[in-house]
Design an enzyme around this catalytic site. Structure first.
Site, PDB file in Angstrom:
ATOM      1  N   ASP A  56       0.823  -1.282  -0.045  1.00  0.00           N
ATOM      2  CA  ASP A  56      -0.108   0.093  -0.095  1.00  0.00           C
ATOM      3  C   ASP A  56       0.741   1.410  -0.263  1.00  0.00           C
ATOM      4  O   ASP A  56       1.801   1.310   0.740  1.00  0.00           O
ATOM      5  CB  ASP A  56      -0.969   0.009   1.334  1.00  0.00           C
ATOM      6  CG  ASP A  56      -1.800   1.224   1.268  1.00  0.00           C
ATOM      7  OD1 ASP A  56      -2.875   1.165   0.321  1.00  0.00           O
ATOM      8  OD2 ASP A  56      -1.581   2.112   2.160  1.00  0.00           O
ATOM      9  N   GLU A  90       1.356  -0.159  -5.369  1.00  0.00           N
ATOM     10  CA  GLU A  90       0.175   0.625  -5.567  1.00  0.00           C
ATOM     11  C   GLU A  90       0.826   2.135  -5.599  1.00  0.00           C
ATOM     12  O   GLU A  90       0.700   3.059  -4.759  1.00  0.00           O
ATOM     13  CB  GLU A  90      -0.941   0.843  -4.390  1.00  0.00           C
ATOM     14  CG  GLU A  90      -1.955   1.755  -4.601  1.00  0.00           C
ATOM     15  CD  GLU A  90      -2.301   2.444  -3.360  1.00  0.00           C
ATOM     16  OE1 GLU A  90      -1.863   2.827  -2.455  1.00  0.00           O
ATOM     17  OE2 GLU A  90      -3.545   3.103  -3.560  1.00  0.00           O
TER      18      GLU A  90
END
Ligand code: GLC
Ligand code: CA
Length: 550
Positions: free
Chosen positions: A204, A246
């Site tokens: 993330d 990401e």
């Protein structure tokens, strides 16, 4: 399927455990619920499941606010439930991808509690786990990401009497990666999840790990050095584990996240996504052409992750201000549909619940570069609820059946973590798995068929892409080539039936086999091919090797 780079041929399915299936009737989806639906996912034809955060958290950011990296969020079940899910998935040939949220924790995490409190018995050990300053003047060149909720990346803590740094919500303090203890702690978290059997990790928000004065505090060399260390660790500890990043950045800034094949295996292609929507809105392939021209080649082991929608708002960070305004005007006419620099809507409502348009968008997703990600519920055309807070309107219960709670849970409707979408035409009476499974013409069965077809041709995941020019702007045509196989893909980006002419001199005389209509005999490709496509129509063709004498 090749084994060590399985992700290159894979279709991924992103799911929110909370939203998928509630096995024990408490109104919250859980890990045994996901396990109970694996046959559905196998039949859909996906290869890997990406689970949104499953660890302990106060859930102010749906689990991206971690308060314990190695304990399962109790309503989701236990670690043993997770291991069972992995085993059941593996038994069906499905892979499991879990989340690593390295940039920040919840302010409820024991590390932060110790860090902020000078009177805490472990304060000395955790003091420097986070980024603290006496004032809020530092790192002024870093943008704010959640512009709708946050005014600053600094928040004052009255206990520590200092400011802490956060790139996301104020309750998500950033970890301090200049601290070697933090660097090691995160690798131990990774080790833990590899021990539990995860096949891949979605990392993330990696761009923000380090901060440096005078920079945007994104994509710093120190951040890449740490990600390379993470990769080296994973390669040594559990070879074959896939790292998916990401990094919501422009293609040239994303490229370094692949390193020389020694950083991330995959990265989402954020700039491509909105341009698929723009191309459909304008009936013009130019936005897709432009972003592909700007897309760098990747090292051999690496792969793009492509998607139409995900659990977040449809982000418009990687477009020009004019394009953002166009997207908002076209796809989010009501203010409530907008969130931060994006649009909080699901795929089917965005595309007007128009089956042919949905199929065209999905066909582009499945055939363009990279490995596609399908967001749970989009395979049945689920709706959204823009009146729910933040991004919760695209995270509502999966609609399995027409009955109460759409078959998601046996709890009273009031006890569900979020209401089922009821507003027509997206209510469970029309939109549900059971009905669509029984309807040969449904979006679900269409998706199943195309996923089956896609897996027969490695060129979709691995091939080069060559865009073919054409006079008509609404024709999106390209060749995918891999190890001697050539596929030709054509899409009508406009709502009306069109006659197109395509220069096929590169393949002239070779047999064109229609993959979507296998009963039709192959035709020799003409040098200039004139053909009709219905509004949003598309074709998948295999170009044979031999020349058919004309
Ligand atoms: C990522 C997640 C998003 C989350 C944010 C902060 O962007 O996709 O859902 O809110 O990180 O952790
Ligand atoms: Ca439950």
């Amino acid at each position: 399927m090749h084994s060590n780079d399985w992700y290159k041929d894979a279709v991924f399915y992103e799911l929110n455990v909370r939203a998928f299936c509630d096995s024990n009737g408490d109104g919250i989806g859980d890990l045994p619920g996901v396990a109970a639906r694996l046959d559905y996912l196998k039949e859909l034809g996906v290869d890997a499941l990406w689970l949104l955060p499953i660890t302990e958290s106060p859930r102010r950011d749906d689990g991206y606010d971690v308060s314990d990296y190695t304990r399962i969020y109790p309503p989701y079940g236990s670690l043993s439930d997770f291991r069972t899910l992995v085993a059941e998935a593996h038994r069906r040939g499905l892979k499991i991808v879990v989340e690593l949220i390295p940039n920040h924790t919840s302010d409820q995490h024991p590390w932060f509690q110790a860090s902020r409190d000078p009177g805490h018995p472990e304060h000395a050990r955790f003091r420097d786990y986070y980024v603290w300053r006496d004032d809020d003047a530092g790192y002024k060149d870093a943008r704010i990401i959640f512009v709708d909720t946050e005014k600053s990346n600094w928040t004052y803590d009255p206990l520590r009497k200092a400011y802490y740094w956060h790139r996301f919500f104020y309750h998500q303090p950033d970890l301090n990666y200049d601290n070697p203890e933090v660097q090691r702690a995160m690798l131990r978290v990774v080790q833990f999840w590899l021990d539990q059997g995860a096949d891949g990790i979605r990392v993330d928000a990696p761009p923000y790990l380090y901060e440096r004065e005078g920079t945007a505090c994104e994509n710093l060399p120190e951040t890449h050095a740490y990600l390379k260390r993470l990769r080296a660790f994973v390669d040594a500890y559990a070879p074959g584990t896939m790292l998916l990043s990401e990094a919501n950045q422009w293609p040239e800034d994303v490229r370094p996240y692949f390193g020389d094949g020694d950083e991330m295996h995959m990265n989402f292609h954020f700039p491509l996504m909105p341009r698929i929507f723009m191309a459909l809105a304008k009936a013009d392939r130019a936005p897709i052409e432009a972003v592909l021209a700007r897309t760098p080649d990747l090292p051999p082991q690496c792969q793009w992750g492509t998607f139409l929608r995900c659990h977040d708002e449809l982000t418009l960070e990687m477009v020009t201000p004019e394009d953002r305004q166009f997207m908002w005007d076209f796809y989010a006419p009501e203010p409530r549909m907008r969130l931060n620099l994006g649009i909080r809507r699901r795929l089917a409502p965005l595309l007007g619940n128009h089956l042919a348009r949905l199929q065209a968008a999905n066909s582009i997703l499945l055939t363009l570069i990279g490995s596609p990600f399908i967001y749970y519920g989009d395979e049945i055309g689920m709706g959204d609820n823009i009146w729910l807070d933040d991004r919760n309107g695209v995270r509502t219960p999966m609609q399995w059946e027409p009955g109460p709670n759409a078959g998601f849970s046996a709890a009273p409707a009031e006890a569900l973590y979020a209401p089922v979408i009821e507003a027509e035409p997206f209510g469970p009476a029309r939109v549900n798995v059971q009905a669509q499974a029984a309807d040969p013409a449904s979006l679900l069965n269409w998706t199943r068929a195309l996923l089956r077809l896609r897996r027969q041709h490695l060129a979709f995941g691995r091939g080069t892409l060559r865009l073919l020019g054409a006079a008509h702007p609404a024709l999106l045509a390209y060749l995918r080539e891999y190890e001697g196989e050539t596929l030709l893909l054509v899409h009508n980006l406009s709502a009306g039936r069109q006659t197109f002419t395509l220069d096929l001199s590169a393949c002239a005389g070779r047999p064109l086999a229609d993959l979507l209509h296998p009963e039709a005999p192959a035709q020799p490709a003409p040098a200039a091919w004139t053909f009709d496509l219905e509004g949003y129509g598309f074709g998948w063709f295999k170009v044979g090797d031999d020349t058919i004498p004309s």
